[in-house]
Design an enzyme around this catalytic site. Structure first.
Site, short mmCIF file in Angstrom:
data_model
loop_
_atom_site.label_atom_id
_atom_site.label_comp_id
_atom_site.label_asym_id
_atom_site.label_seq_id
_atom_site.Cartn_x
_atom_site.Cartn_y
_atom_site.Cartn_z
N ASN A 212 97.93 24.32 10.31
CA ASN A 212 96.75 23.48 10.06
C ASN A 212 96.90 22.16 10.82
O ASN A 212 97.89 21.95 11.52
CB ASN A 212 96.55 23.27 8.56
CG ASN A 212 97.74 22.57 7.94
OD1 ASN A 212 98.05 21.44 8.28
ND2 ASN A 212 98.44 23.27 7.05
N ASP A 281 98.21 27.89 1.74
CA ASP A 281 98.07 28.58 0.45
C ASP A 281 98.47 30.05 0.56
O ASP A 281 98.95 30.64 -0.39
CB ASP A 281 96.63 28.47 -0.05
CG ASP A 281 96.29 27.04 -0.45
OD1 ASP A 281 97.15 26.41 -1.09
OD2 ASP A 281 95.21 26.55 -0.10
N LYS A 291 105.77 41.33 19.24
CA LYS A 291 104.43 40.82 19.53
C LYS A 291 103.39 41.94 19.41
O LYS A 291 103.59 43.03 19.96
CB LYS A 291 104.40 40.23 20.95
CG LYS A 291 103.07 39.58 21.28
CD LYS A 291 103.05 39.05 22.70
CE LYS A 291 101.63 38.60 23.02
NZ LYS A 291 101.45 38.24 24.41
N LYS A 345 92.25 18.02 -9.58
CA LYS A 345 93.53 18.50 -9.02
C LYS A 345 94.73 17.88 -9.74
O LYS A 345 95.73 18.54 -9.98
CB LYS A 345 93.59 18.19 -7.52
CG LYS A 345 94.72 18.90 -6.81
CD LYS A 345 94.54 18.92 -5.32
CE LYS A 345 93.42 19.86 -4.90
NZ LYS A 345 93.23 19.89 -3.46
O1 C5P Z 1 95.84 22.74 -4.10
P1 C5P Z 1 96.03 21.90 -2.92
O2 C5P Z 1 96.73 22.60 -1.77
O3 C5P Z 1 94.83 21.15 -2.43
O4 C5P Z 1 97.04 20.75 -3.45
C1 C5P Z 1 97.52 19.76 -2.63
C2 C5P Z 1 98.83 19.23 -3.15
O5 C5P Z 1 99.67 20.31 -3.54
C3 C5P Z 1 99.60 18.49 -2.11
O6 C5P Z 1 100.39 17.53 -2.77
C4 C5P Z 1 100.47 19.57 -1.48
O7 C5P Z 1 101.62 19.03 -0.86
C5 C5P Z 1 100.80 20.41 -2.69
N1 C5P Z 1 100.99 21.85 -2.41
C6 C5P Z 1 102.24 22.41 -2.53
N2 C5P Z 1 102.42 23.75 -2.32
C7 C5P Z 1 101.39 24.55 -2.02
C8 C5P Z 1 100.09 24.00 -1.89
C9 C5P Z 1 99.93 22.64 -2.09
O8 C5P Z 1 103.20 21.67 -2.80
N3 C5P Z 1 101.59 25.83 -1.81
#
Ligand code: C5P
Length: 406
Positions: A212, A281, A291, A345
């Site tokens: 990202n 996520d 590859k 959140k």
């Molecule tokens: O749910 P979202 O990804 O928007 O949440 C953001 C927060 O959660 C940030 O602090 C990010 O570093 C943390 N996060 C995490 N592990 C994940 C997804 C998000 O620590 N897999």
């Protein structure tokens, strides 16, 4: 600018590293400092006062018998107006003089005359490796440190004399960063802080992957601000091209799973966890060993995903089971409805403090704006440099953990 309104006394002892003091002076001026240069006789053999005057915009003071000072007390005037004294380079002789409390040249005298509770003395030694290793120098170093000076360095590597080893002066940019750090309030002394930063990279095959647009700049600024505040800082960083902040322990990772494992392995028992990374996520369910080839007429490959561990949620759950000894801070990068999304959140992740920002407005930039959300309400930190926001965030965290542990 990090040194706006600060007056720095830059003192040069004799040594070939004097050429680096010219660049250091420029960097300090660029950060907004007013710089008064003092040079020993030895320093003037390596670089002229004219050079340092041109760079600092002020006449250089070289003698304790300076009649240009109306009261003829250069040592008092110079040490009283300074916010910090930085000796760079500090020769072996300068160290010996400071250790003895000598007062027969301007540099030693003004250090002796400084108000020790108000004006930090920072020393950047520079000398040949044998001189550095000599027991006399090591004794003097220990003495000046015991007397309250802050030693910066030394560096290691090739020396002007042709030898290689300890004794190089730190680079000007490092000395500038150390000086800036020294002048920050020490709000997190004795605290351990773990920060995640940057994107993650989820491989598809050995040459491709998903990532990202997070640059890591906000998380790196937070790690730097926490270190400046006196914390012991570990930074777990996804793939970014950023230099490690001074004094920060860095662990580089690629994927969310690796970041999760590194965080859980490095998590302090007590302290602060700040999840600033933009963690993927999902990751591809299968990673191809070779590859994936494009075949004539064949359909494009389809990807299926599995969910990554939520690092923040895992650490927050751990923190709750440890009855609050670990303070967790989450981040939310949103594209709309900042307040509502941030409040939701914070509750969903079960963290006491959440910092929200508009992702597309800040990715890759040096500035940002943050909305802090906790159980009591919100605090808006307006648009500014990421390092300034990071310092404010550190101050807010420090205030909350002192209150909680009080
Ligand atoms: O749910 P979202 O990804 O928007 O949440 C953001 C927060 O959660 C940030 O602090 C990010 O570093 C943390 N996060 C995490 N592990 C994940 C997804 C998000 O620590 N897999």
């Amino acid at each position: 600018m990090d040194l706006q309104g600060r007056h720095i006394l830059l003192a040069l002892g004799g040594g070939i590293a004097c050429y680096k003091a010219a660049e250091l002076c420029r960097l300090l001026v660029k950060e907004g400092a007013s710089v008064q240069v003092v040079m020993t006789e030895g320093a003037q053999a390596f670089i002229t006062p004219l050079t340092m005057q041109a760079l600092s915009g002020r006449p250089v003071v070289t003698s304790l018998w300076d009649t240009a000072q109306p009261n003829a007390m250069a040592h008092i005037n110079l040490s009283r107006e300074a916010d910090a004294i930085l000796i760079a380079p500090a020769s072996a002789d300068t160290l010996a003089r400071l250790a003895q409390g000598r007062a027969d040249d301007l540099l030693s005298l003004l250090c002796l005359a400084r108000q020790r509770d108000r004006v930090p003395l920072l020393i950047a030694p520079a000398m040949n490796r044998e001189m550095w290793l000599h027991p006399a120098t090591q004794r003097n170093l220990a003495q000046v440190a015991a007397d309250g000076a802050v030693l910066l360095g030394v560096g290691n590597g090739p020396q002007a004399c042709g030898e290689t080893g300890d004794g190089r002066m730190l680079e000007p940019a490092d000395l500038r960063d150390d000086l800036v750090a020294q002048l920050q309030p020490k709000r997190l002394v004795g605290q351990s802080v773990l920060v995640t930063a940057g994107p993650t990279f989820e491989p598809i095959d050995p040459v491709r992957g998903l990532t990202n647009r997070s640059s890591g700049k906000m998380g790196f600024a937070i790690a730097r601000a926490a270190a400046e505040a006196g914390a012991d800082v570990t930074l777990v960083a996804g793939p970014v091209h950023l230099p490690t902040p001074r004094g920060v322990r860095r662990i580089d990772v690629q994927s969310a799973q690796q970041m999760h494992d590194a965080v859980l392995a490095g998590l302090p028992q007590r302290g602060v966890f700040i999840a600033c990374a933009a963690v993927a996520d999902w990751r591809p369910a299968q990673v191809a060993g070779q590859k994936i080839k494009k075949a004539e007429g064949a359909a494009p490959p389809s990807l299926s995903f599995v969910e990554n561990p939520d690092i923040l949620a895992a650490v927050a759950a751990l923190a709750q089971s440890q009855s609050g000894a670990l303070y967790c801070v989450g981040f939310a990068a949103e594209s709309q409805d900042l307040l509502a999304n941030a409040q939701a959140k914070r509750v969903r992740k079960a963290v006491p403090l959440l910092a929200a920002n508009i992702g597309p407005d800040t990715f890759g930039r040096d500035d940002n704006a943050l909305l802090l959300v906790d159980e009591h309400g919100t605090l808006s930190l307006p648009q500014g440099r990421k390092i300034d926001l990071a310092r404010q965030l550190v101050a807010e965290i420090a205030r909350r953990i002192t209150r909680e542990h009080a």
